[in-house]
Write a protein that holds these residues in place. Structure first.
Motif, short mmCIF file in Angstrom:
data_model
loop_
_atom_site.label_atom_id
_atom_site.label_comp_id
_atom_site.label_asym_id
_atom_site.label_seq_id
_atom_site.Cartn_x
_atom_site.Cartn_y
_atom_site.Cartn_z
N VAL A 170 0.86 -1.19 0.00
CA VAL A 170 0.00 0.00 0.00
C VAL A 170 0.90 1.23 0.00
N VAL A 171 0.95 1.95 -1.12
CA VAL A 171 1.89 3.05 -1.28
C VAL A 171 1.64 4.15 -0.26
N HIS A 172 0.41 4.59 -0.09
CA HIS A 172 0.13 5.75 0.75
C HIS A 172 0.31 5.48 2.24
N TYR A 173 0.41 4.20 2.60
CA TYR A 173 0.66 3.84 4.00
C TYR A 173 2.00 3.13 4.17
N SER A 174 2.73 2.97 3.09
CA SER A 174 4.04 2.31 3.10
C SER A 174 3.98 1.00 3.88
N TYR A 175 3.15 0.09 3.41
CA TYR A 175 2.80 -1.09 4.20
C TYR A 175 2.59 -2.29 3.29
N PHE A 176 3.26 -3.39 3.59
CA PHE A 176 3.00 -4.66 2.90
C PHE A 176 1.80 -5.33 3.54
N GLN A 177 0.79 -5.64 2.73
CA GLN A 177 -0.33 -6.39 3.29
C GLN A 177 0.15 -7.77 3.71
N PRO A 178 -0.34 -8.27 4.84
CA PRO A 178 0.22 -9.51 5.41
C PRO A 178 -0.07 -10.77 4.62
N GLU A 179 -1.11 -10.76 3.79
CA GLU A 179 -1.46 -11.97 3.05
C GLU A 179 -1.66 -11.63 1.57
N ALA A 180 -1.44 -12.64 0.74
CA ALA A 180 -1.69 -12.46 -0.69
C ALA A 180 -3.19 -12.26 -0.93
N VAL A 181 -3.50 -11.48 -1.95
CA VAL A 181 -4.89 -11.20 -2.32
C VAL A 181 -5.32 -12.17 -3.42
N ALA A 182 -6.48 -12.78 -3.24
CA ALA A 182 -7.01 -13.72 -4.23
C ALA A 182 -7.93 -12.98 -5.18
N TYR A 183 -7.75 -13.22 -6.47
CA TYR A 183 -8.57 -12.60 -7.51
C TYR A 183 -9.54 -13.62 -8.09
N LYS A 184 -10.77 -13.21 -8.34
CA LYS A 184 -11.77 -14.07 -8.95
C LYS A 184 -11.78 -13.85 -10.45
N THR A 185 -12.22 -14.83 -11.21
CA THR A 185 -12.38 -14.65 -12.65
C THR A 185 -13.80 -14.18 -12.94
N VAL A 186 -13.93 -13.24 -13.86
CA VAL A 186 -15.24 -12.70 -14.24
C VAL A 186 -15.31 -12.58 -15.75
N ASN A 187 -16.52 -12.34 -16.25
CA ASN A 187 -16.73 -12.05 -17.67
C ASN A 187 -16.18 -13.16 -18.57
N ASN A 188 -16.42 -14.40 -18.15
CA ASN A 188 -16.01 -15.57 -18.94
C ASN A 188 -14.51 -15.62 -19.21
N ALA A 189 -13.72 -15.24 -18.20
CA ALA A 189 -12.26 -15.30 -18.34
C ALA A 189 -11.81 -16.71 -18.65
N ALA A 190 -10.81 -16.84 -19.51
CA ALA A 190 -10.32 -18.16 -19.90
C ALA A 190 -9.64 -18.87 -18.74
N ALA A 191 -9.02 -18.12 -17.84
CA ALA A 191 -8.30 -18.67 -16.70
C ALA A 191 -7.88 -17.53 -15.81
N ASN A 192 -7.35 -17.86 -14.64
CA ASN A 192 -6.75 -16.83 -13.80
C ASN A 192 -5.27 -16.75 -14.10
N PHE A 193 -4.66 -15.61 -13.74
CA PHE A 193 -3.25 -15.43 -14.10
C PHE A 193 -2.36 -16.42 -13.36
N PRO A 194 -1.36 -16.96 -14.05
CA PRO A 194 -0.48 -17.97 -13.43
C PRO A 194 0.59 -17.32 -12.56
N THR A 195 1.18 -18.13 -11.69
CA THR A 195 2.31 -17.68 -10.88
C THR A 195 3.57 -17.96 -11.67
N GLN A 196 3.95 -17.01 -12.49
CA GLN A 196 5.16 -17.13 -13.27
C GLN A 196 5.64 -15.75 -13.69
N HIS A 197 6.86 -15.71 -14.20
CA HIS A 197 7.44 -14.45 -14.63
C HIS A 197 6.72 -13.94 -15.88
#
Length: 443
Positions: free
Chosen positions: A208-235
């Motif tokens: 969080v830039v304005h609070y200079s703070y790392f959130q303690p846990e990873a944020v999970a994203y949902k797929t919407v609008n007929n997404a083919a897949a969720n983004f992979p964990t890769q470079h």
């Protein structure tokens, strides 16, 4: 060894070096960027050019830019950023000989300046973002023990200052990086970190830039609008999408190294209350922390660079070929279906492939493709992630000032690349020339 023979060998070696340096094409790291009026620019080839609005990209008129003060474009991790408030472009790691210098291109004046910095982290690895509201850079070099750094450009705006700007260490990350490092992008003044080891697909860590703070846990994203897949964990590569009204953007695009899709990732958080989403703008509620998809970029080149306007996205690969997709953004956060990439009617001259992992184009949306090598890295890994680390606030708000920037490049010749580029008859002719040259000196 007779002196005449030593002379002939020395002269032959000198001729080889001269031929290599004069024959080698420029070894540049190209990039694309938009100005605040959504005109497209391409940098890093024989010349830098303005390519105009997206309505002309099928057959654009390329207008050359000044060469005075342009960067050499010899860095191996060059990144170009639009400072939308200031109508300027900032270029990191454009000069391998002076890697901490940052080049500033004023889009209004069409001029370059160079900003010296001090205490810089290793900019040849990792990725950076430019915070929209504060005009502060954040950089995370790769490496398991690397810390997040920041550099305040709040007073630099669209021209370099005479004094060096100082980088500062912000905080250790709340996670450990893998070998290729995390990939950074920004939405709603939150830095998103893709490719964090052990995060499941569709999960990312945040700062969080304005609070200079790392959130303690990873944020999970949902797929919407007929997404083919969720983004992979890769470079891969990730960019933020700017807004028409010059407010902080809420959308990022992540292109992983496997080119499975273009992943459109949306995040929104109240700028005044950490974690608050109840007062979200109209229409975005269903898209907060979501992933949508459209087709992968045309050129499957992991050395490609990308830029986005408020409605379009552009790719330039390591051969200087340009591709684009329009209508992707600005539709009330919904990504339209059936988007396809097109070949832009201009190729940036004087750009040579770096030869690192990339592959040829497979998109069916255009007949044009860019050749490259076939190895790519990165596989999705599963698990859970994240611990926490807060940091003292270091960012300062910068006032919006008018100005401008954009940029590009002369490049250094490489002896080895030149020799490799000579083949067939060229090699024969060079060999004969060297032999005759040596014999002439002997006799």
């Amino acid at each position: 060894m007779p002196s005449t023979l030593r002379l002939s060998l020395s002269a032959s070696a000198a001729l080889v070096a001269w031929l290599a340096s004069s024959a080698a094409p420029a070894s540049a790291k190209p990039c694309v960027q938009f100005d605040a009026s959504w005109n497209l620019y391409a940098f890093g080839g024989t010349e830098d050019v303005s390519l105009g609005q997206n309505t002309t990209w099928g057959s654009p008129t390329a207008s050359p830019l000044t060469t005075t003060g342009r960067p050499p474009w010899t860095g191996n991790n060059t990144q170009c950023f639009l400072s939308q408030y200031n109508n300027a472009m900032y270029v990191l790691n454009a000069d391998a000989s002076n890697p901490s210098d940052i080049y500033v291109f004023n889009f209004d004046a069409k001029s370059w300046s160079k900003q010296a910095t001090s205490s810089a982290p290793d900019l040849s690895t990792g990725t950076s973002i430019l915070d929209h509201d504060t005009n502060v850079f954040f950089t995370l070099p790769s490496g398991s023990s690397a810390s997040l750094y920041q550099l305040d450009f709040g007073t630099i705006t669209n021209a370099a200052s005479s004094s060096a700007a100082a980088w500062e260490a912000v905080s250790a990350t709340s996670f450990q990086q893998g070998g290729q490092g995390a990939v950074l992008a920004e939405a709603s003044n939150h830095i998103t970190f893709f490719n964090v080891p052990n995060n499941p697909a569709g999960s990312a860590n945040m700062f969080v830039v304005h609070y200079s703070y790392f959130q303690p846990e990873a944020v999970a994203y949902k797929t919407v609008n007929n997404a083919a897949a969720n983004f992979p964990t890769q470079h891969g590569k990730a960019i933020g999408v700017p807004t028409t009204d010059n407010s902080a953007g809420d959308v990022m695009v992540f292109v992983p190294d496997d080119f499975s899709n273009s992943y459109v990732v949306t995040h929104w958080t109240s700028p005044s209350t950490a974690g608050q989403t109840s007062d979200a703008p109209a229409g975005i509620a269903d898209y907060i922390n979501s992933t949508q998809t459209f087709s992968a970029p045309t050129s499957h080149d992991t050395d490609s660079s990308y830029a986005a306007s408020d409605s379009a996205m552009v790719q330039i690969d390591s051969t200087g070929a340009l591709y684009y997709v329009t209508g992707a953004f600005g539709n009330g956060w919904q990504v339209p279906s059936g988007l396809s990439w097109q070949k832009l009617g201009y190729t940036l001259a004087g750009v040579t492939s770096t030869g690192s992992s990339n592959s040829s184009s497979t998109s069916s949306s255009t007949a044009a493709s860019s050749s490259a090598t076939a190895s790519r890295s990165g596989a999705a890994s599963s698990g859970a992630a994240a611990a926490s680390s807060s940091a003292a606030s270091k960012t300062s708000s910068a006032g919006a000032s008018a100005g401008s920037a954009a940029a590009s490049a002369s490049a250094s010749a490489k002896t080895g690349g030149a020799l490799r580029s000579l083949n067939g008859l060229e090699v024969t002719l060079v060999s004969v020339a060297l032999s005759c040259f040596g014999l002439a000196l002997v006799f």
